[in-house]
Design a protein around this motif. Structure first.
Motif, short mmCIF file in Angstrom:
data_model
loop_
_atom_site.label_atom_id
_atom_site.label_comp_id
_atom_site.label_asym_id
_atom_site.label_seq_id
_atom_site.Cartn_x
_atom_site.Cartn_y
_atom_site.Cartn_z
N LEU A 134 0.85 -1.19 0.00
CA LEU A 134 0.00 0.00 0.00
C LEU A 134 0.89 1.23 0.00
O LEU A 134 1.93 1.22 0.64
CB LEU A 134 -0.91 -0.01 1.23
N PRO A 135 0.53 2.28 -0.70
CA PRO A 135 -0.63 2.38 -1.59
C PRO A 135 -0.48 1.45 -2.80
O PRO A 135 0.62 1.18 -3.27
CB PRO A 135 -0.67 3.84 -2.01
N TYR A 136 -1.63 0.96 -3.27
CA TYR A 136 -1.68 -0.02 -4.34
C TYR A 136 -2.57 0.51 -5.46
O TYR A 136 -3.65 1.05 -5.20
CB TYR A 136 -2.26 -1.33 -3.77
N THR A 137 -2.13 0.37 -6.69
CA THR A 137 -2.87 0.86 -7.84
C THR A 137 -3.71 -0.26 -8.45
O THR A 137 -3.19 -1.31 -8.79
CB THR A 137 -1.91 1.42 -8.91
N VAL A 138 -5.02 -0.01 -8.57
CA VAL A 138 -5.95 -0.96 -9.18
C VAL A 138 -6.24 -0.48 -10.59
O VAL A 138 -6.91 0.53 -10.79
CB VAL A 138 -7.27 -1.06 -8.39
N GLU A 139 -5.72 -1.21 -11.57
CA GLU A 139 -5.93 -0.85 -12.97
C GLU A 139 -7.04 -1.67 -13.62
O GLU A 139 -7.60 -1.24 -14.62
CB GLU A 139 -4.63 -1.05 -13.75
N LEU A 140 -7.31 -2.85 -13.05
CA LEU A 140 -8.35 -3.69 -13.62
C LEU A 140 -9.01 -4.52 -12.54
O LEU A 140 -8.43 -4.76 -11.48
CB LEU A 140 -7.80 -4.62 -14.70
N VAL A 141 -10.22 -4.94 -12.81
CA VAL A 141 -10.91 -5.96 -12.03
C VAL A 141 -11.40 -7.01 -13.01
O VAL A 141 -11.46 -6.78 -14.22
CB VAL A 141 -12.08 -5.37 -11.19
N GLU A 142 -11.74 -8.16 -12.46
CA GLU A 142 -12.23 -9.25 -13.29
C GLU A 142 -13.37 -9.94 -12.57
O GLU A 142 -13.62 -9.69 -11.38
CB GLU A 142 -11.10 -10.24 -13.57
N ARG A 143 -14.06 -10.80 -13.31
CA ARG A 143 -15.09 -11.63 -12.68
C ARG A 143 -15.20 -12.93 -13.44
O ARG A 143 -14.73 -13.05 -14.59
CB ARG A 143 -16.43 -10.92 -12.62
N HIS A 144 -15.82 -13.90 -12.77
CA HIS A 144 -15.97 -15.24 -13.33
C HIS A 144 -17.47 -15.56 -13.36
O HIS A 144 -18.06 -15.91 -12.35
CB HIS A 144 -15.19 -16.24 -12.48
N PRO A 145 -18.10 -15.39 -14.54
CA PRO A 145 -19.55 -15.54 -14.64
C PRO A 145 -20.05 -16.98 -14.49
O PRO A 145 -21.23 -17.19 -14.25
CB PRO A 145 -19.87 -15.01 -16.04
N GLU A 146 -19.15 -17.96 -14.60
CA GLU A 146 -19.59 -19.36 -14.55
C GLU A 146 -19.33 -20.05 -13.22
O GLU A 146 -19.67 -21.22 -13.07
CB GLU A 146 -18.90 -20.14 -15.68
N GLY A 147 -18.69 -19.37 -12.26
CA GLY A 147 -18.44 -20.06 -11.00
C GLY A 147 -17.80 -19.20 -9.94
O GLY A 147 -17.21 -18.15 -10.23
N SER A 148 -17.91 -19.67 -8.71
CA SER A 148 -17.29 -19.00 -7.57
C SER A 148 -15.78 -19.26 -7.58
O SER A 148 -15.29 -20.10 -8.33
CB SER A 148 -17.91 -19.51 -6.26
N GLN A 149 -15.06 -18.53 -6.71
CA GLN A 149 -13.61 -18.69 -6.63
C GLN A 149 -13.17 -18.42 -5.19
O GLN A 149 -13.41 -17.34 -4.66
CB GLN A 149 -12.93 -17.72 -7.60
N ALA A 150 -12.56 -19.43 -4.56
CA ALA A 150 -12.10 -19.31 -3.18
C ALA A 150 -10.58 -19.21 -3.13
O ALA A 150 -9.88 -19.90 -3.88
CB ALA A 150 -12.56 -20.51 -2.37
N PHE A 151 -10.08 -18.35 -2.25
CA PHE A 151 -8.65 -18.14 -2.04
C PHE A 151 -8.33 -18.49 -0.59
O PHE A 151 -8.87 -17.87 0.33
CB PHE A 151 -8.25 -16.70 -2.32
N ILE A 152 -7.42 -19.45 -0.39
CA ILE A 152 -7.07 -19.92 0.94
C ILE A 152 -5.56 -19.74 1.12
O ILE A 152 -4.76 -20.46 0.49
CB ILE A 152 -7.46 -21.40 1.11
N PRO A 153 -5.13 -18.76 1.94
CA PRO A 153 -3.69 -18.54 2.13
C PRO A 153 -3.02 -19.76 2.76
O PRO A 153 -3.53 -20.33 3.72
CB PRO A 153 -3.63 -17.35 3.09
N LEU A 154 -1.87 -20.15 2.22
CA LEU A 154 -1.11 -21.26 2.77
C LEU A 154 0.03 -20.80 3.67
O LEU A 154 0.54 -21.59 4.46
CB LEU A 154 -0.55 -22.13 1.64
#
Length: 169
Positions: A70-90
Motif C-alpha cells: 500500500l498504496p496499491y494501484t488498481v488498474e483492472l478488475v475481473e469476474r468469473h460468470p460461470e463459477g465462484s472462486q475461493a482463495f485460501i492462504p497457505l
C-alpha cells in the motif's frame, strides 16, 4: 497538469463477514465447531462457503503470487460468470481484497479489504474483484474454482486507476 484526471482513492478496511457478504464468504473459524471428529481430536467447522461451479466441476489449484504494498494501484478488475472462486492462504500472508458491485455489466462502488491471519475468502459467481494481491510479502494460495468449458473470465480495465491506501490507526 491540464487534462489529467486524478485517480480515485479507496481505503482498505479490515475484512469482516458482514461487510463482505454482498460479494462472497469470509471463511474463518469462529465459535465452537459444528462437529467433533477424528476420535475427538478435531473440531469441524462445516460448510463455510457457498461454492458454485455451474456446469463445470471443482478444481483445486496452487497460486504463487508476488508481494504488493500500500498504496496499491488498481488498474483492472475481473469476474468469473460461470463459477465462484475461493482463495485460501497457505503461508498466512494477508491479502488485499478488492471487490465491486455490478452496474449493468460494469464494476461500480469499489471496496477494499485486508484479510487477517486465519481468514480466507470465497468470491460469489460473477463478483467483480481485483487480482490476487498478497500484502507485504509473496504468498502461496490454494484456489478452489470452476474447471470446465466456456469462457469464465471477464476483465474491466479502468481508464483512470484507483489507489488503495491503508486505513489510519
Amino acid at each position: 497538469m491540464t487534462g489529467t484526471v486524478a485517480p480515485s482513492a479507496l481505503t482498505a478496511k479490515p475484512l469482516t463477514k458482514e461487510d463482505f457478504a454482498p460479494y462472497g464468504d469470509v471463511i474463518e473459524v469462529s465459535g465452537a465447531p459444528d462437529k467433533i471428529i477424528n476420535q475427538g481430536k478435531c473440531g469441524r467447522h462445516h460448510d463455510l462457503a457457498k461454492l458454485d461451479f455451474g456446469t463445470g466441476q471443482a478444481g483445486i489449484s496452487l497460486f504463487d503470487a508476488e508481494a504488493r504494498n500500500l498504496p496499491y494501484t488498481v488498474e483492472l478488475v475481473e469476474r468469473h460468470p460461470e463459477g465462484s472462486q475461493a482463495f485460501i492462504p497457505l503461508d498466512g500472508v494477508p491479502m488485499l481484497v478488492i471487490v465491486a458491485d455490478d452496474d449493468n455489466g460494469k464494476p461500480a462502488n469499489l471496496r477494499a479489504f485486508v484479510s487477517q491471519p486465519g481468514q480466507s475468502i470465497n468470491l460469489h459467481r460473477g463478483t467483480w474483484h481485483g487480482v490476487l494481491a498478497p500484502l507485504g510479502k509473496a504468498g502461496r494460495y490454494a484456489v478452489v474454482d470452476r474447471i470446465g468449458d466456456g469462457a469464465n473470465l471477464e476483465e474491466h480495465w479502468f481508464s483512470d486507476p484507483w489507489i488503495v491506501e491503508a486505513a489510519e490507526g
